[in-house]
Scaffold this active site. Structure first.
Site, mmCIF file in Angstrom:
data_model
loop_
_atom_site.group_PDB
_atom_site.id
_atom_site.type_symbol
_atom_site.label_atom_id
_atom_site.label_comp_id
_atom_site.label_asym_id
_atom_site.label_seq_id
_atom_site.Cartn_x
_atom_site.Cartn_y
_atom_site.Cartn_z
ATOM 1 N N ASP A 2 -7.612 -5.350 0.525
ATOM 2 C CA ASP A 2 -8.135 -6.197 -0.559
ATOM 3 C C ASP A 2 -7.866 -7.673 -0.324
ATOM 4 O O ASP A 2 -8.560 -8.527 -0.869
ATOM 5 C CB ASP A 2 -7.520 -5.769 -1.898
ATOM 6 C CG ASP A 2 -7.814 -4.331 -2.239
ATOM 7 O OD1 ASP A 2 -9.000 -3.968 -2.206
ATOM 8 O OD2 ASP A 2 -6.876 -3.568 -2.511
ATOM 9 N N HIS A 38 0.856 -1.182 0.000
ATOM 10 C CA HIS A 38 0.000 0.000 0.000
ATOM 11 C C HIS A 38 0.896 1.237 0.000
ATOM 12 O O HIS A 38 1.947 1.243 0.651
ATOM 13 C CB HIS A 38 -0.900 0.006 1.237
ATOM 14 C CG HIS A 38 -2.043 0.961 1.148
ATOM 15 N ND1 HIS A 38 -1.905 2.315 1.404
ATOM 16 C CD2 HIS A 38 -3.339 0.770 0.811
ATOM 17 C CE1 HIS A 38 -3.077 2.899 1.247
ATOM 18 N NE2 HIS A 38 -3.962 1.995 0.886
#
EC number: 2.3.3.16
Length: 374
Positions: free
Chosen positions: A311, A255
């Site tokens: 996710d 991320h």
């Protein structure tokens, strides 16, 4: 001239909505820890918090919930559109177009966000999505049940049966975790449009369009595809090591902001495990694969600050709750629409049109040559 690709670390506004501590892996909505909200709140209350800056009192909460429940229905025009769409259409394209129709029906021309527009956008997203899911399955769409909460009603309209308490809680928490995440690509896209003082529906459509991309809202779809491609837990190590050797991404890892474990992934892992134990079969097998991928991925990528993101386990949660993978981004959008609206409202209070610069590096003074001489 310093050009920051992707506008990385460029601040575009001040905000009181969401704070991310990427080094320590912490996330706060309006100052409240995401862990507390996931445990004690629900989607409706958290949406109110995100939109209005405070937790509602009982009167405010009941009125907000009542407005959402009474506004879930979609118009005949939207229904006819959904019935006319091909069954292999991209669900995000379908959602985007349905929201365009909503904007036409409301006849919005300039920036003027009414309370009813806010309620309509939040309440109708699940109805649009579930209606199209049912049509793709050759099933009769299920109309909203105003006796159910936002998350429970969403699952009811998708699956045709009222969810269990475990299913409701998993869906509700997943939606809370997806409501907002500071200045992500889709939120920024919404703000670019809003900064021109265009209408709220146009701004939200921009958010949907940005979220459609596989590097944003489509990442959980890619994570589930990876788990399915691996197939069985004994294949995990070879598969992951091969991807790493070929410098390929481990889907659901990494991320831009978090340099440690995404707190949303920590919360969703617990719900993925719960659903895997309850449902067994394919869901349990995929969860076990995901756990093994996590173990090997962290071993090799953790020292680089690359860990599971939201996710990674949301893919299993959404799949276990009855959503086909191609619909994962639409479920994401059904929660994130609250965050988009909140950031739009915050930005336009002190609005300035977003108009960055591009550094020109082409030629100057080129001579025009008529077409018959080229």
């Amino acid at each position: 001239m310093e050009i920051k690709k992707g506008l990385e670390d460029v601040y575009v506004k001040e905000t009181e909505i969401t704070y991310i501590d990427g080094e320590l892996g912490r996330l706060y909505y309006r100052g409240y820890s995401i862990y507390d909200l996931a445990e004690f709140s629900n989607f409706e209350e958290t949406s109110y918090l995100i939109l209005y800056g405070k937790l509602p009192n009982i009167y405010e909460y009941e009125n907000f919930v009542k407005s959402l429940r009474e506004s879930r229905g979609i118009s005949d025009r939207v229904k006819e559109f959904l019935k006319s769409v091909k069954k292999n259409a991209d669900p995000m394209d379908v959602l985007r177009t349905a929201v365009s129709i909503m904007g036409l029906e409301e006849n919005t021309h300039t920036y003027n966000v009414s309370e009813q527009s806010i309620i309509n956008l939040i309440s109708k997203f699940p109805t649009i999505i579930s209606y199209y899911i049912r049509l793709r399955r050759d099933l009769e769409p299920v109309e909203p049940d105003t006796s159910l909460s936002h998350a429970a009603n969403f699952l009811y309209m998708v699956n045709g049966t009222k969810p269990s308490e475990e299913e409701y809680k998993a869906m509700d928490v997943a939606m809370i975790l997806h409501i907002d995440h500071e200045m992500n690509a889709s939120t920024f896209a919404s703000l670019v449009v809003a900064s021109t003082l265009s209408d709220i529906y146009s701004s939200i459509i921009a958010g949907i369009s940005a979220l459609k991309g596989p590097l944003h809202g489509g990442a959980n779809y890619e994570a589930l595809k990876m788990f399915k491609e691996i197939g069985y837990i004994e294949n995990v190590e070879k598969y992951i090591l091969n991807r790493l050797a070929n410098k390929q991404r481990i889907m659901g890892f990494g991320h831009r902001v978090y340099k440690t474990y995404d707190p949303r992934a920590r919360i969703l892992k617990a719900y993925a495990k719960l659903l895997a134990e309850k449902k067994g079969g394919e869901i349990k097998r995929l969860y076990e694969i995901a756990e093994k991928v996590e173990e090997i991925g962290i071993k090799h990528l953790g020292p680089k600050g690359i860990y599971p993101n939201v996710d990674f386990y949301s893919s299993i949660v959404f799949y276990a709750l009855g959503f086909e993978p191609e619909f994962f981004p639409t479920v994401f959008a059904s929660a994130r629409v609250t965050g988009w609206i909140a950031h739009i409202l915050e930005y336009v209070k002190d609005n300035k049109i977003i108009r960055p610069k591009a550094y020109y590096k082409g030629e100057i003074g080129r001579k025009y040559i008529p077409i018959d001489s080229r």
